[in-house]
Structure formats: structure tokens, C-alpha cells
Design an enzyme around this catalytic site. Structure first.
Site, PDB file in Angstrom:
ATOM      1  N   ARG A 111      29.966 -67.866 -10.104  1.00 32.77           N
ATOM      2  CA  ARG A 111      29.151 -68.815  -9.325  1.00 32.77           C
ATOM      3  C   ARG A 111      28.454 -69.721 -10.328  1.00 32.77           C
ATOM      4  NH1 ARG A 111      24.943 -67.944  -4.379  1.00 32.77           N
ATOM      5  NH2 ARG A 111      26.941 -67.945  -3.326  1.00 32.77           N
TER       6      ARG A 111
ATOM      7  N   HIS B 150      32.658 -73.944  -1.581  1.00 25.91           N
ATOM      8  CA  HIS B 150      32.274 -72.544  -1.381  1.00 25.91           C
ATOM      9  C   HIS B 150      33.361 -71.877  -0.520  1.00 25.91           C
ATOM     10  CE1 HIS B 150      29.910 -69.045  -1.291  1.00 25.91           C
ATOM     11  NE2 HIS B 150      28.891 -69.423  -0.540  1.00 25.91           N
TER      12      HIS B 150
ATOM     13  N   GLN C 290      32.927 -68.401   1.400  1.00 18.45           N
ATOM     14  CA  GLN C 290      32.078 -68.479   2.584  1.00 18.45           C
ATOM     15  C   GLN C 290      32.890 -68.857   3.814  1.00 18.45           C
ATOM     16  OE1 GLN C 290      28.577 -67.970   3.018  1.00 18.45           O
ATOM     17  NE2 GLN C 290      29.265 -68.074   5.147  1.00 18.45           N
TER      18      GLN C 290
ATOM     19  N   ASP D 273      23.580 -76.161   7.155  1.00 17.53           N
ATOM     20  CA  ASP D 273      23.225 -75.463   5.921  1.00 17.53           C
ATOM     21  C   ASP D 273      21.899 -76.051   5.440  1.00 17.53           C
ATOM     22  OD1 ASP D 273      23.311 -73.929   3.594  1.00 17.53           O
ATOM     23  OD2 ASP D 273      24.856 -75.141   2.606  1.00 17.53           O
TER      24      ASP D 273
ATOM     25  N   CYS E 106      25.578 -70.383   6.734  1.00 19.85           N
ATOM     26  CA  CYS E 106      25.984 -69.473   5.654  1.00 19.85           C
ATOM     27  C   CYS E 106      24.814 -68.656   5.115  1.00 19.85           C
ATOM     28  CB  CYS E 106      26.643 -70.268   4.541  1.00 19.85           C
ATOM     29  SG  CYS E 106      25.539 -71.431   3.706  1.00 19.85           S
TER      30      CYS E 106
ATOM     31  N   ARG F 181      31.264 -61.698   5.136  1.00 18.37           N
ATOM     32  CA  ARG F 181      31.479 -62.011   3.719  1.00 18.37           C
ATOM     33  C   ARG F 181      32.157 -60.824   3.034  1.00 18.37           C
ATOM     34  NH1 ARG F 181      28.633 -65.833   1.010  1.00 18.37           N
ATOM     35  NH2 ARG F 181      30.371 -65.553  -0.425  1.00 18.37           N
TER      36      ARG F 181
HETATM   37  N1   CP Z   1      25.987 -67.691   1.723  1.00 19.68           N
HETATM   38  C1   CP Z   1      25.859 -67.339   0.430  1.00 19.68           C
HETATM   39  O1   CP Z   1      26.695 -67.639  -0.418  1.00 19.68           O
HETATM   40  O2   CP Z   1      24.761 -66.574   0.172  1.00 19.68           O
HETATM   41  P1   CP Z   1      24.222 -66.149  -1.272  1.00 19.68           P
HETATM   42  O3   CP Z   1      23.739 -67.404  -1.939  1.00 19.68           O
HETATM   43  O4   CP Z   1      23.109 -65.194  -0.974  1.00 19.68           O
HETATM   44  O5   CP Z   1      25.342 -65.535  -2.038  1.00 19.68           O
HETATM   45  N1  NVA Z   2      24.707 -75.320  -0.045  1.00 18.02           N
HETATM   46  C1  NVA Z   2      24.030 -74.124  -0.479  1.00 18.02           C
HETATM   47  C2  NVA Z   2      24.807 -72.913  -0.106  1.00 18.02           C
HETATM   48  C3  NVA Z   2      24.169 -71.620  -0.471  1.00 18.02           C
HETATM   49  C4  NVA Z   2      24.993 -70.418  -0.139  1.00 18.02           C
HETATM   50  C5  NVA Z   2      23.796 -74.180  -1.968  1.00 18.02           C
HETATM   51  O1  NVA Z   2      24.694 -74.625  -2.701  1.00 18.02           O
HETATM   52  O2  NVA Z   2      22.716 -73.815  -2.414  1.00 18.02           O
END
Ligand code: CP
Ligand code: NVA
Length: 305
Positions: free
Chosen positions: A107, A134, A137, A222, A261, A289
Site C-alpha cells: 500500500r 484500489h 476493495q 468515499d 469502502c 474484504r
Molecule cells: N477500505 C480500506 O481499504 O480500508 P483500510 O484503509 O482500513 O485498509
Molecule cells: N480514497 C481513500 C480510500 C481509503 C480506503 C484513500 O485513499 O484514503
């Protein structure tokens, strides 16, 4: 080598195989305790290494539990405590980790970093979120939709708010699995052209929340401020007309569902009434997930698809 950097790496057929496998495996362990290993233990003898350059609750724990349920093990690494955090290159990190673990999940911010990791790793690399996409997700989101008995071809998904990484992967999924996306995003925050181009013409960007949600099967949103973005009052003000509230939900189909998400900001992108209301599927979505990650991992190891 099967990397899962974006949904198109699996393609429509691979994605369909991942979804079918996840639904089967979830059903096969209904009622079991979370730590019990699946009967076939398909990742026995395998270790997943996870590198986090950003915070995570769902991705971190669901991947960890996914590997355990598949009979394997995982190592979670915070980039800030690695040499990566003080300048060791992604390429060198990829080469080194490939000697220790059987797959890498990362990540990070810049999408080019996951591509660099994949280019230099000799094991599968999975995108656990970048600024651009993502994909993991959206596998969970699609599972959640299928569990409601909805079919994807022809489905109408409304997206409200920021044209961000999560939307980019929804757009890509729509192109692969033939559903339609209506994205209502304020000027200046619309999805990038590159993301739209991957959507094979199934996404239309509209200017008002109402245009997107009218007749929708799924309403999704989101956070307005993603990780790594500055908290900007101007952005919040631009987003305000795109908040998902109960009045807006009444314009969707009567059996429409709400997805997010998480993490969520009640009173910003969605009201508490909607996210905690009867149309919301957020807890199933979050649980999925776990089931999604298991089948993504199996796809990466060539066990399905
Ligand atoms: N939705 C999601 O990716 O959550 P986290 O940031 O907690 O991993
Ligand atoms: N769009 C958000 C998603 C988090 C799971 C981010 O990138 O922070």
C-alpha cells in the site's frame, strides 16, 4: 508471474473466477471460527509480506486473516520502520523481499511504486491501494453486490463525490464486467482521463448528484479527503452538494443499496441516517474484504482463473 496491480491484470474472466471462488469459499466456512484453516489449506507453506506506506485497518487485517485461513502466514511491515522509509529503493526492496516471502502486498502513494515493485520482484505483487486505484476493495464490493442476488451486466452504479482511487477501480470493473457507472463529481475533482479510458465507455461523469442516483441499483461514495491529501476547506465546500443523504436515496431504485469502502465521515460524504440505515451494506462489504483477498491470492498463485 501474476501480479494484481489493477483489475485488468485479471481481466473479465479472471475477475469472474475470483468472485465465484470467493463466494464458494465463504459459504464453505459459514459458522466457523475465524482462525480455523480452510479444509484444503491451499496456501500451506506460503508467506505473504505486506508493506504499508499508509495507514490501514481493513486491508491489513483482512489480508493477514486471509492468508491464515488459506493455511499460510504473513509478515506485516510498516514502511517507516523499514530501510524503504529512509531511502532504500523500491527495486532493491522488491529483490530482497522476493528472497524471503512468496508474495508481496504493498500500500503506497504513487502508483509507479507498485509497478516498480512488480518489475523487480520475482514473486506476485498485489496493490493494496495507491493514489490511483484500489482494486482489492472493488472485488469485495462486487461480492457484496452479488450476494444481494443482483447481476452485474446492466447494473447501474452511482458514485458521488471525489473522483478518486476507489472510483477509478469501479470504473475499470465496469468495463470488464459490463455494468454502468454514473459518477457525480464536482468540477476539478472528476476522475482522471486515464481512469476513464480504462472503463471502456461504461462510465459517464455527470454534474449533479440527482442525475447519478436516479434509478441507480447501487449508490457509493468515499471520504472527501483521501490519505496523503491536505485537508482543504475549498474541497469540502465543492463536495457538499454531493453528500449522500436520505432524500437523495429515495431517487434510487427502491431496492438500491449503499456502499462505502470505509473509513467513513458521517455528516460529510454520507449522513449517519444512510450509512447506518437499512439500505447500507457497509459491514458485509468490510467483511468481504477478507473473502476477496483469499481469492485474489489464489489467483496470483495460479490456483484459479
Ligand atoms: N477500505 C480500506 O481499504 O480500508 P483500510 O484503509 O482500513 O485498509
Ligand atoms: N480514497 C481513500 C480510500 C481509503 C480506503 C484513500 O485513499 O484514503
Amino acid at each position: 508471474m501474476r501480479h494484481f496491480l489493477d483489475l485488468s491484470d485479471a481481466g473479465g474472466d479472471g475477475l469472474a473466477a475470483i468472485l465465484a471462488d470467493a463466494l464458494d469459499r465463504k459459504a464453505a466456512r459459514a459458522g466457523w471460527t475465524k482462525g480455523r484453516v480452510d479444509a484444503d489449506a491451499p496456501l500451506a507453506g506460503h508467506v505473504l509480506g505486506m508493506v504499508f506506506e499508509k495507514n490501514s485497518t481493513r486491508t491489513r487485517v483482512s489480508f493477514d486473516m486471509a492468508v491464515r485461513q488459506l493455511g499460510g502466514q504473513s509478515i506485516v511491515m510498516d514502511a517507516g520502520q523499514m530501510q524503504l522509509g529512509r531511502g532504500e529503493t523500491v527495486a532493491d526492496t522488491a529483490r530482497v523481499l522476493s528472497g524471503y516471502v512468496d508474495a508481496i502486498m504493498i500500500r503506497t502513494d504513487d502508483h509507479a511504486k507498485v509497478e516498480e515493485m512488480a518489475a523487480h520482484a520475482s514473486v506476485p505483487v498485489i496493490n493494496g491501494l495507491t493514489d490511483a486505484s484500489h482494486p482489492c476493495q472493488i472485488v469485495a464490493d462486487l461480492l457484496t453486490i452479488l450476494e444481494q442476488g443482483k447481476t452485474l451486466p446492466g447494473l447501474k452504479v452511482a458514485w458521488l463525490g471525489d473522483g478518486n482511487n476507489v472510483l477509478a477501480s469501479i470504473i475499470e470493473a465496469a468495463g470488464l464486467l459490463h455494468f454502468d457507472v454514473l459518477a457525480a463529481c464536482p468540477q476539478g475533482y472528476q476522475p482522471p482521463d486515464a481512469a476513464l479510458a480504462r472503463g471502456k465507455g461504461r462510465t459517464r461523469v455527470v454534474g449533479t448528484a440527482r442525475e447519478a442516483v436516479e434509478g441507480a441499483d447501487i449508490v457509493a461514495t468515499d471520504t472527501w479527503i483521501s490519505m496523503g491529501q491536505a485537508h482543504a476547506e475549498t474541497k469540502l465546500a465543492a463536495m457538499l452538494p454531493f453528500q449522500v443523504d436520505a432524500a437523495l436515496m429515495t431517487t434510487a431504485k427502491p431496492d438500491a443499496h449503499f456502499l462505502h469502502c470505509l473509513p467513513a465521515h458521517r455528516g460529510e460524504e454520507v449522513t449517519a441516517e444512510v450509512i447506518d440505515g437499512p439500505q447500507s451494506l457497509i459491514w458485509a462489504e468490510a467483511e468481504n474484504r477478507l473473502h476477496a483477498q483469499k481469492s485474489i491470492l489464489r489467483w496470483c498463485f495460479g490456483q484459479i482463473g
